[in-house]
Design an enzyme around this catalytic site. Structure first.
Site, PDB file in Angstrom:
ATOM      1  CE  LYS A 221      -4.438   0.860   0.168  1.00  0.00           C
ATOM      2  NZ  LYS A 221      -5.598   0.005  -0.189  1.00  0.00           N
TER       3      LYS A 221
ATOM      4  CG  ASP B 108      -7.387   3.219  -0.590  1.00  0.00           C
ATOM      5  OD1 ASP B 108      -7.763   2.041  -0.502  1.00  0.00           O
ATOM      6  OD2 ASP B 108      -7.570   4.045   0.329  1.00  0.00           O
TER       7      ASP B 108
HETATM    8  O1  2IT Z   1      -8.225  -1.525  -0.647  1.00  0.00           O
HETATM    9  C1  2IT Z   1      -8.096  -2.037  -1.780  1.00  0.00           C
HETATM   10  O2  2IT Z   1      -8.151  -3.244  -1.961  1.00  0.00           O
HETATM   11  C2  2IT Z   1      -7.850  -1.126  -2.890  1.00  0.00           C
HETATM   12  N1  2IT Z   1      -7.797   0.079  -2.676  1.00  0.00           N
HETATM   13  C3  2IT Z   1      -7.656  -1.642  -4.276  1.00  0.00           C
HETATM   14  C4  2IT Z   1      -6.302  -2.211  -4.452  1.00  0.00           C
HETATM   15  C5  2IT Z   1      -5.976  -2.632  -5.852  1.00  0.00           C
HETATM   16  O3  2IT Z   1      -4.790  -2.928  -6.078  1.00  0.00           O
HETATM   17  O4  2IT Z   1      -6.849  -2.656  -6.732  1.00  0.00           O
END
Ligand code: 2IT
Length: 450
Positions: A127, A167
């Protein structure tokens, strides 16, 4: 024995990551669920598996310098925490919000390990993000910020290394600017380096609504497993962004009656139901306005009521789905939900419930769907997008929906079976942690001390 091991690791995380309360919260919630699994695998403690799981493989913090429209130089912090690559390249979103700090990025990155494992697809957990606040910024400012952010991030990512997505605060526009800058620097059209791209340049049909659709499909499985159906249910959700919009749309298709949405300014109660194309369109308009308020909905649809400064959990419903942000459901909200007589609560946003509120809901007989399972449709669709890009092809809309629906059914089944196996009951919260963990643990054991 395993209980002591888990407690020791939780305390170790708190000491090593002081003040990062959201990260502590999620580590506590996940590791506590794993105790019965650890009882059966003493070798995990011997090779410090949990210590390795809670320590990101890599984390970068960087400076992001850009110039605003007034010509003033702005400096933000940028982050990418690459948590675990045991089962695939790091995968997870970027969050742009003023409250972003390592505690938030680490909680999201840690959750992402288990979520991504639950999808059944080969993706690790990561992340990133920034304390940049996109609200109120011009398009040109957002572009300059994204370009500056990618000018550092590009060296840490790649289609087989780490694949960011959106996100909170990072949607199709931001992904476009980020991708453009990545391509400019590297001179490579690495389609699969970012997901959530626009359709003309490698994006996957259905990605925009995938998270919300997946949440409702998961909730539908929860209902079915308990002898009920979605049709005719009264539903209260929070938020009005991308996840809420996809959730509202799928609820409409399945014949449920959605009565609330919310924003930082308060919530909307619409007794007629937020279930027409025009009302769904209004949600998109609220988001596009960039003002981060939901009040204008009640001006457009006068039967609806705007309740300033409150959250929608005081409205009576059969099913509650928080879709806004972390820790939006506290103890007093959980009490209101229990008092309403509702039976179902499905998390849409990441970690929307405090640990205390979550325990209260479950102790009072509410069936809880955990976010890392329920909202996994978003990242699952992202992985479908990676596959599409790697194969230099395009998948059809219905193919994506069909795959996604099946993935959500499988995730619910995996959570149910894991909780029945280790706890002898239907507890999707514990089951999600266990089912997500098992595969990652096995992969880590096979790959030695790394
Ligand atoms: O919290 C999540 O799973 C997302 N923000 C999407 C992450 C993604 O790589 O599509």
């Amino acid at each position: 024995m395993s209980k002591e091991y888990v407690e020791r690791v939780i305390n170790w995380v708190k000491e090593r990551n002081p003040g990062e309360v959201e990260f502590h919260q999620t580590v506590e919630e996940v590791l506590t669920s794993l105790i019965p699994v650890l009882e059966q695998h003493p070798e995990y403690e011997e090779c410090a598996l949990l210590e390795r799981l809670v320590e990101p493989e890599r984390g970068v913090t960087f400076r992001v310098v850009w110039v605003d429209d007034a010509g003033k130089v702005q400096v933000n912090k940028g982050y990418r925490y690459q948590f675990n690559s045991a089962i695939g390249p790091y995968k997870g979103g970027l969050r742009f919000a003023p409250n972003v700090y390592p505690g938030i990025i680490k909680f999201l990155g840690f959750e992402q390990i288990f979520k991504n494992s639950l999808t059944g697809l080969p993706i690790g957990g990561g992340k990133g993000g920034s304390d940049f606040d996109p609200n109120g910024k011009s398009d040109a400012e957002v572009m300059r910020f994204c370009q500056a952010f990618m000018t550092e991030l590009y060296r840490h990512i790649g289609p087989e290394t780490d694949v960011p997505a959106g996100d909170l605060g990072v949607g199709a526009r931001e992904i476009g600017y980020l991708f453009g800058q990545y391509k400019r620097i590297t001179n490579r059209f690495d389609g699969g380096v970012l997901t959530g791209k626009g359709i003309p340049y490698g994006g996957c049909l259905g990605r925009t609504e995938a998270t919300g659709f997946g949440i409702v499909w998961y909730a539908e499985e929860m209902l079915k497993a308990n002898g009920e159906e979605m049709k005719g249910k009264t539903v209260a959700i929070s938020g009005f962004g991308n996840v809420s919009w996809g959730t509202a749309w799928k609820l409409q298709q399945l014949g449920a009656k959605l009565v609330t949405i919310s924003g930082p300014d308060g919530y909307i109660y619409d007794p007629d139901g937020i279930n027409t194309d025009e009302k769904l369109q209004m949600m998109l308009e609220l988001r596009a306005s960039g003002k981060n308020v939901c009040a204008p909905y009640a001006e457009r649809f006068p039967n609806a009521k705007f309740v300033a400064g409150k959250k929608p959990w005081e409205v009576k419903a059969d099913l509650y789905i928080p879709c806004a942000t972390q820790n939006e459901v506290h103890m007093e909200d959980a009490e209101a939900i229990v008092a309403s007589g509702a039976k179902f609560y499905c998390e849409g946003s990441n970690m929307p419930t405090t640990n205390e509120a979550l325990a209260y809901l479950q102790d009072n007989g509410i069936i809880v769907g955990p976010a890392k399972a329920a909202n996994a449709g978003g990242v699952a669709c992202s992985c479908i997008e990676m596959g599409q890009n790697a194969g230099h092809t395009v998948f059809q809309h219905q193919d994506v929906y069909d795959q996604l629906h099946q993935i959500m059914i499988n995730i619910h089944k995996a959570c149910k079976e894991a909780s029945e196996k280790y706890y002898g009951k239907y507890d999707l919260v514990k089951g999600a942690n266990i089912a997500g963990f098992e595969k990652v643990a096995e992969a880590m054991m096979a790959q030695g001390l790394v």
